[in-house]
Design an enzyme around this catalytic site. Sequence first.
Site, PDB file in Angstrom:
ATOM      1  N   THR A 109       0.780  -1.024   0.066  1.00 12.68           N
ATOM      2  CA  THR A 109      -0.039   0.076  -0.227  1.00 12.68           C
ATOM      3  C   THR A 109       0.939   1.418   0.023  1.00 12.68           C
ATOM      4  OG1 THR A 109      -0.187  -0.011   2.336  1.00 12.68           O
ATOM      5  CG2 THR A 109      -1.812  -1.133   1.302  1.00 12.68           C
ATOM      6  N   ASP A 110       0.054   2.361  -0.374  1.00 10.81           N
ATOM      7  CA  ASP A 110       0.676   3.756  -0.307  1.00 10.81           C
ATOM      8  C   ASP A 110       0.737   4.243   1.377  1.00 10.81           C
ATOM      9  OD1 ASP A 110      -1.848   4.540   0.013  1.00 10.81           O
ATOM     10  OD2 ASP A 110      -1.830   5.213  -2.142  1.00 10.81           O
ATOM     11  N   ALA A 111       1.048   5.556   1.519  1.00 13.21           N
ATOM     12  CA  ALA A 111       0.757   5.940   2.684  1.00 13.21           C
ATOM     13  C   ALA A 111      -0.513   5.992   3.368  1.00 13.21           C
ATOM     14  CB  ALA A 111       1.364   7.500   2.648  1.00 13.21           C
ATOM     15  N   VAL A 164      -3.988   2.161   0.651  1.00 14.13           N
ATOM     16  CA  VAL A 164      -4.660   2.114  -0.456  1.00 14.13           C
ATOM     17  C   VAL A 164      -3.473   1.170  -1.356  1.00 14.13           C
ATOM     18  CG1 VAL A 164      -5.525   2.746  -2.644  1.00 14.13           C
ATOM     19  CG2 VAL A 164      -6.250   3.676  -0.284  1.00 14.13           C
TER      20      VAL A 164
END
Length: 138
Positions: free
Chosen positions: A21-23, A26
């Site tokens: 995921t990103d920060a 997601v």
Amino acid sequence: MNRESDKKEFVLPLRVYYEDTDAGGVVYHSNYLNFMERARTEWLRHAGFEQNTLIEEKGILFAVRKVKIDYNKPALFNDLLNIKTRIFEQRKASLVFKQVIFNQAEEIVCKAEIKIACLDSNTMKPKPIPETILSELN
């Protein structure tokens, strides 16, 4: 040979890890392709073929030639996904897969049509898919 099929569908369950995921938690867009690659590898293994053995014994490898992908809904950290994989089209030296990623609610997260070319492992040029493989996949 072009065959939209009711062929066997392979399903790989997969958990989304933090590293996917990103920060914001997601799934990063390119990781869906990694998930689909993993599902195709497991599908091939389930059919009785290991990719390293295909290179060593048959002198072939499979490489992505083309991708059409649609992102429908984000997958999030810790989601349990199901990646459904099936052959959509088969030609002499290529396969087109339809792959769909579903979340726990059975909503489509992402779907793709991925063309895979069979290549000679030495020359990296197209090579017919061996009949022994095709017979197991059909």
